[in-house]
Design a protein around this motif. Sequence first.
Motif, PDB file in Angstrom:
ATOM      1  N   LYS A  80      -1.457  -4.773  -0.246  1.00  0.00           N
ATOM      2  CA  LYS A  80      -1.977  -3.754   0.670  1.00  0.00           C
ATOM      3  C   LYS A  80      -2.982  -2.883  -0.081  1.00  0.00           C
ATOM      4  CE  LYS A  80      -2.061   0.560   2.286  1.00  0.00           C
ATOM      5  NZ  LYS A  80      -2.083   1.867   1.612  1.00  0.00           N
ATOM      6  N   GLY A  90      -0.992   7.222   7.001  1.00  0.00           N
ATOM      7  CA  GLY A  90      -0.478   6.497   5.844  1.00  0.00           C
ATOM      8  C   GLY A  90       0.294   5.238   6.232  1.00  0.00           C
ATOM      9  N   ASP A 110       0.921   1.364   4.642  1.00  0.00           N
ATOM     10  CA  ASP A 110       1.985   1.027   3.691  1.00  0.00           C
ATOM     11  C   ASP A 110       3.119   0.326   4.435  1.00  0.00           C
ATOM     12  OD1 ASP A 110       0.648   2.399   1.684  1.00  0.00           O
ATOM     13  OD2 ASP A 110       1.791   4.250   1.973  1.00  0.00           O
TER      14      ASP A 110
HETATM   15 MG    MG Z   1      -1.716   5.894   1.667  1.00  0.00          MG
END
Ligand code: MG
Length: 405
Positions: free
Chosen positions: A7, A151, A154
């Motif tokens: 990732k 975020g 992830d």
């Molecule tokens: Mg991040």
Amino acid sequence: MALIVQKYGGTSVGTVERIKNVAQRVKRTREAGHEVVVVVSAMAGETNRLVKLAYEVDPDPISREYDALIASGEQVSTALVALALNKMGVPARSFLAHQIEMRTDATRSKARIESVGGPILRAAIERGEVPVVAGFQGVDAEGSITTLGRGGSDTTGVALAAALNADVCEIYTDVDGIYTTDPNIVRAARKIERVSYEEMLELASLGAKVLQTRSVEFGMKYGVRIHVRSSFDESEGSWVVPEDETMEQVVVRAVAYDKNDARISVLGVPDQPGVAAKVFAVLSEAEIVVDMIIQNSSQDGTKTDLTFTVPKADVLTARRLMEPVAAALGAATIKTDNQISKVSVVGVGMRSHSGVAAKMFGVLSQAGVNIQMIATSEIKISVVIDEAYTELAVRVLHQAFGLDT
Ligand code: MG
Ligand code: ASP
């Protein structure tokens, strides 16, 4: 031969040059004999730009369109990475959430993954292709685009690693691992080699921003080994792995801090059943997340004070909602304070070592730091203090618990 999910975060795909670097790394991994699935975030700054655009058009945007908009940054980066790979002779294909049936519930902007498109990705891998999957986005039962929370790439990465039974999920970022505390505050902060899921879960939710909390939950649930590392060099990063016996030898693994909360006190509420329920019901209806809660024991058994923390962004709304409730309860006053921070020490070793709290409070008092609130779990102790003392508190705790050396 291993199956590796890689990732890449926003800074790792922030420019065309960096996208080419990512493609190089994927190519090298393949040449070493591994199978690779790539997950990407939007190019650095892009999601913020999209969020801003939405609010310029409507300060209270419709959630369906808001998610459709802010998920679009990932479409750009997946296609660019797939282009770069093909240009280097590595067969690759970009995939958006709906193309691999990455299903979520319909909670916009913080949707939860329900199922992951394993079979479609497996087929691509079998054809010898590198799937390049858009992080952060999903699709709900009615086909609308959802997003997994800021975020969230992830979480896409770790969820895919779980579904594909990958050997490791590598999280590439602009720092080379997880540190014992913020190196910007403590120069002596050190890279942690191995941290347990449980510790990382606490750290992520207590303010360490390297991994989205939910990605750690996924990792823990499905036993995905997570390797957080830099995309700018080859150095070994930090591993998030199941706990083993040696981990309890370290009492405090890391010190975290968070300046995003504010404190609200409702003073002089009646000390009787149902009061806390009323106060917190209005906040929960407004989907305001309450973190720490303290209720003082009343002096004479009639009145008490209720103090809690909420995100700074929600403090005005929370106050507005509390006012009628407090009035109905005959509470004297509501006080708010934005100048607070939460400082925490975390470590699975706390389960087998005593005196951690006493030591923490002693160290803070010697440094002249007043503690306003305390919360504990089996493996962490958090205190709320005056925001101005955050750096000092982090520094003295980092030193006192032997993390400087
Ligand atoms: Mg991040
Ligand atoms: N692009 C999204 C964000 O900025 C998701 C991610 O980066 O993980 O929050």
